[in-house]
Write an enzyme that holds these catalytic residues in place. Structure first.
Site, PDB file in Angstrom:
ATOM      1  N   GLY A   1     -20.311   6.353  -3.346  1.00  0.00           N
ATOM      2  CA  GLY A   1     -19.174   6.560  -4.252  1.00  0.00           C
ATOM      3  C   GLY A   1     -19.114   5.376  -5.196  1.00  0.00           C
ATOM      4  O   GLY A   1     -20.104   4.656  -5.387  1.00  0.00           O
ATOM      5  N   ASN A   2     -17.955   5.143  -5.781  1.00  0.00           N
ATOM      6  CA  ASN A   2     -17.805   4.061  -6.756  1.00  0.00           C
ATOM      7  C   ASN A   2     -18.261   2.705  -6.191  1.00  0.00           C
ATOM      8  O   ASN A   2     -19.013   1.977  -6.827  1.00  0.00           O
ATOM      9  CB  ASN A   2     -16.339   4.009  -7.197  1.00  0.00           C
ATOM     10  CG  ASN A   2     -16.082   2.874  -8.155  1.00  0.00           C
ATOM     11  OD1 ASN A   2     -15.818   1.764  -7.724  1.00  0.00           O
ATOM     12  ND2 ASN A   2     -16.185   3.123  -9.439  1.00  0.00           N
TER      13      ASN A   2
ATOM     14  N   GLY B   1     -22.854   5.076   1.764  1.00  0.00           N
ATOM     15  CA  GLY B   1     -21.759   5.420   0.848  1.00  0.00           C
ATOM     16  C   GLY B   1     -22.247   5.272  -0.577  1.00  0.00           C
ATOM     17  O   GLY B   1     -22.742   4.208  -0.964  1.00  0.00           O
TER      18      GLY B   1
ATOM     19  N   GLY C   1     -20.139   1.927  -3.277  1.00  0.00           N
ATOM     20  CA  GLY C   1     -21.532   1.877  -2.835  1.00  0.00           C
ATOM     21  C   GLY C   1     -22.506   1.931  -3.992  1.00  0.00           C
ATOM     22  O   GLY C   1     -23.492   1.189  -4.033  1.00  0.00           O
ATOM     23  N   TYR C   2     -22.222   2.809  -4.960  1.00  0.00           N
ATOM     24  CA  TYR C   2     -23.144   2.957  -6.086  1.00  0.00           C
ATOM     25  C   TYR C   2     -23.260   1.653  -6.884  1.00  0.00           C
ATOM     26  O   TYR C   2     -24.356   1.172  -7.152  1.00  0.00           O
ATOM     27  CB  TYR C   2     -22.706   4.103  -7.012  1.00  0.00           C
ATOM     28  CG  TYR C   2     -23.501   4.123  -8.299  1.00  0.00           C
ATOM     29  CD1 TYR C   2     -24.871   4.404  -8.282  1.00  0.00           C
ATOM     30  CD2 TYR C   2     -22.904   3.807  -9.519  1.00  0.00           C
ATOM     31  CE1 TYR C   2     -25.626   4.382  -9.447  1.00  0.00           C
ATOM     32  CE2 TYR C   2     -23.655   3.782 -10.696  1.00  0.00           C
ATOM     33  CZ  TYR C   2     -25.011   4.070 -10.649  1.00  0.00           C
ATOM     34  OH  TYR C   2     -25.753   4.028 -11.796  1.00  0.00           O
TER      35      TYR C   2
ATOM     36  N   LYS D   1       0.862  -1.181   0.000  1.00  0.00           N
ATOM     37  CA  LYS D   1       0.000   0.000   0.000  1.00  0.00           C
ATOM     38  C   LYS D   1       0.892   1.221   0.000  1.00  0.00           C
ATOM     39  O   LYS D   1       1.982   1.206   0.575  1.00  0.00           O
ATOM     40  CB  LYS D   1      -0.895   0.013   1.243  1.00  0.00           C
ATOM     41  CG  LYS D   1      -2.078   0.962   1.158  1.00  0.00           C
ATOM     42  CD  LYS D   1      -3.107   0.479   0.154  1.00  0.00           C
ATOM     43  CE  LYS D   1      -4.490   0.433   0.654  1.00  0.00           C
ATOM     44  NZ  LYS D   1      -5.389  -0.440  -0.028  1.00  0.00           N
TER      45      LYS D   1
HETATM   46  N1  GLU Z   1      -7.234  -0.103  -3.565  1.00  0.00           N
HETATM   47  C1  GLU Z   1      -7.966  -1.306  -3.808  1.00  0.00           C
HETATM   48  C2  GLU Z   1      -7.954  -2.203  -2.575  1.00  0.00           C
HETATM   49  O1  GLU Z   1      -7.650  -1.750  -1.509  1.00  0.00           O
HETATM   50  C3  GLU Z   1      -7.459  -2.022  -5.029  1.00  0.00           C
HETATM   51  C4  GLU Z   1      -6.045  -2.465  -4.969  1.00  0.00           C
HETATM   52  C5  GLU Z   1      -5.537  -3.019  -6.279  1.00  0.00           C
HETATM   53  O2  GLU Z   1      -6.331  -3.145  -7.206  1.00  0.00           O
HETATM   54  O3  GLU Z   1      -4.361  -3.305  -6.327  1.00  0.00           O
HETATM   55  O4  GLU Z   1      -8.322  -3.332  -2.635  1.00  0.00           O
END
Ligand code: GLU
Length: 436
Positions: free
Chosen positions: A227-228, A225, A230-231, A99
């Site tokens: 957003g992407n 929510g 929830g919608y 991350k």
């Molecule tokens: N940010 C998204 C997650 O936390 C996607 C991560 C990704 O596709 O690598 O699962």
């Protein structure tokens, strides 16, 4: 958050019979990199701090999003990278966990500055990312355009095309069809897969489930929510035969014909695409009730985010923020199933309360894995230079997530643990013994 993530991994490891040493090794991230990122200004550079935590790559290249947020910290990216290792392992995809993030409020930056910041971050991390090393993706406040800028910067430095270095790109720049809807769609797939098991358990304990199992009723859903995630969850849930009766965004939400204190009341379903159209026009959801092409504020009832969580629905879907179900409101939740579409929407202290009350929680590491699963498909397409149809992407995601949901269910039954503990047990075993 880091403490919570570590605790669950430790518990899962113990239940699987691994030694403390094995679990400690697993918890230790391979590396956490701190970088200086900057944007040029007339008077010099404006400097920000960025991170990339690469937790574990025993199952494959590191994988995980990049977030732009003022609250990003070393601890946060480390915790989230640990959860990415777990998520990829539960989903059975050949990636490890990572991350990244930059401590920044992107709303304060112009588009040009955002691009400069994104490119600067890639320059700083260039030596430690790449299609076979670490594959970033969007996360909080980042999107396909940002991935496009980042890939462009990476390819300039590499001197070659390397589309599989980033996922979540725009489709015309090598993104996968179905990626935008993937997290929401994946949540509905997991919910349906587990309902076929949970429904049988709930059938004789709960009159609604008895009716639903007999085909005489639909399950009602409230989604926090819009957003992407929830919608698309709400939209696809309706297509799959659920009644979505309440939705909300950060300013509040709506239900139709709400009788907030009547547990037996069946709310009327919302038309989700129409509600989205209204939100786009008005800016917020509260005040948007739409039916038959008409958006009318008087038909719907405006509710707060807190009220949405406590509605008498069958399924509650927190798809926005962390820690929205706490020890303060856990005893007021009336849903029988909670689907964690956000990362960590249930506070640690609230879990035992929900469990005691017989409420099933479908854990985030399984419920919202659809995004990273389709990221994996995007990576495969980028590596092979092929393009899959949306139908192929969706079918492959469905097969993978149904298999994962079943593995978690079987672990829960075998070890007499919750679905959350079971998901971590499945993942920890796959991380310690990558061939298992
Ligand atoms: N940010 C998204 C997650 O936390 C996607 C991560 C990704 O596709 O690598 O699962």
């Amino acid at each position: 958050m880091l403490e919570t993530a570590r605790n669950i991994v430790q518990e899962a490891g113990k239940k699987l019979g691994y030694s403390a040493q094995v679990i400690d090794t697993l918890l230790q991230p391979n590396r956490v990199i701190e970088v200086k990122v900057s944007i040029p200004t007339k008077t010099g550079e404006r400097v920000f701090t960025g991170y990339r935590s690469q937790h574990n790559n025993r199952r494959g290249p590191y994988k995980g999003g990049i977030r732009f947020h003022p609250q990003v910290s070393r601890e946060e990216v480390l915790a989230l990278s640990t959860l990415m290792s777990i998520k990829c392992a539960v989903a059975g995809i050949p990636f490890g966990g990572a991350k990244g993030g930059i401590i920044v409020d992107p709303k304060e930056l112009s588009k040009k500055e955002l691009e400069q910041l994104s490119r600067s971050y890639v320059r700083a991390l260039f030596p430690v990312i790449g299609p076979r090393v670490d594959v970033p993706a969007p996360d909080v406040n980042t999107n396909p355009l940002i991935m496009q800028w980042m890939l462009d910067e990476y390819e300039k430095l590499a001197g070659q095309a390397a589309p599989a270095t980033f996922t979540g790109k725009p489709v015309e720049k090598g993104g996968s069809l179905g990626r935008t809807e993937a997290t929401g769609r994946g949540g509905v797939i997991v919910l349906k897969a587990l309902l076929s098991k949970l429904g049988k358990e709930l059938k004789n304990k709960n009159p609604t489930f008895t009716k639903v199992m007999a085909g005489n009723a639909k399950l009602t859903v409230a989604v926090q929510g819009f957003g992407n995630v929830g919608y698309y969850f709400a939209k696809i849930a309706v297509e799959e035969g659920f009644d979505v009766v309440a939705v909300s965004d950060s300013k509040g939400g709506i239900v139709k014909n709400a009788k907030l204190n009547n547990a037996g009341k069946h709310f009327e379903p919302l038309d989700i695409p129409l509600v989205m159209g209204c939100k786009k026009k008005q800016g917020t959801l509260a005040g948007c009730y739409c039916s038959g092409g008409v958006c009318d504020i008087n038909e719907g009832k405006v509710i707060t985010n807190e009220q949405l969580l406590e509605l008498p629905v069958d399924i509650l879907v927190p798809a926005a923020l962390e820690n929205v179900i706490t020890e303060k409101n856990a005893h007021k939740i009336q849903a029988k199933i909670v689907v964690e579409m956000a990362n960590g929407p249930i506070a640690k202290e609230a879990y035992p309360i929900l469990q005691k009350r017989g409420i099933y929680v479908i854990p985030d590491v399984l419920a919202n894995a659809g995004g990273v699963v389709v990221s994996y498909f995007e990576w495969v397409q980028g590596m092979k230079g092929t393009v899959w149809s949306e139908a192929k992407v969706n079918k492959k995601m469905q097969d993978l997530l149904e298999e994962s949901a079943l593995a978690v269910w079987e672990q829960a039954k075998k070890s007499h643990v919750s679905l959350k503990e079971a998901a971590f047990m499945v993942a920890v075993r796959r991380l310690v013994e990558p061939k298992s």
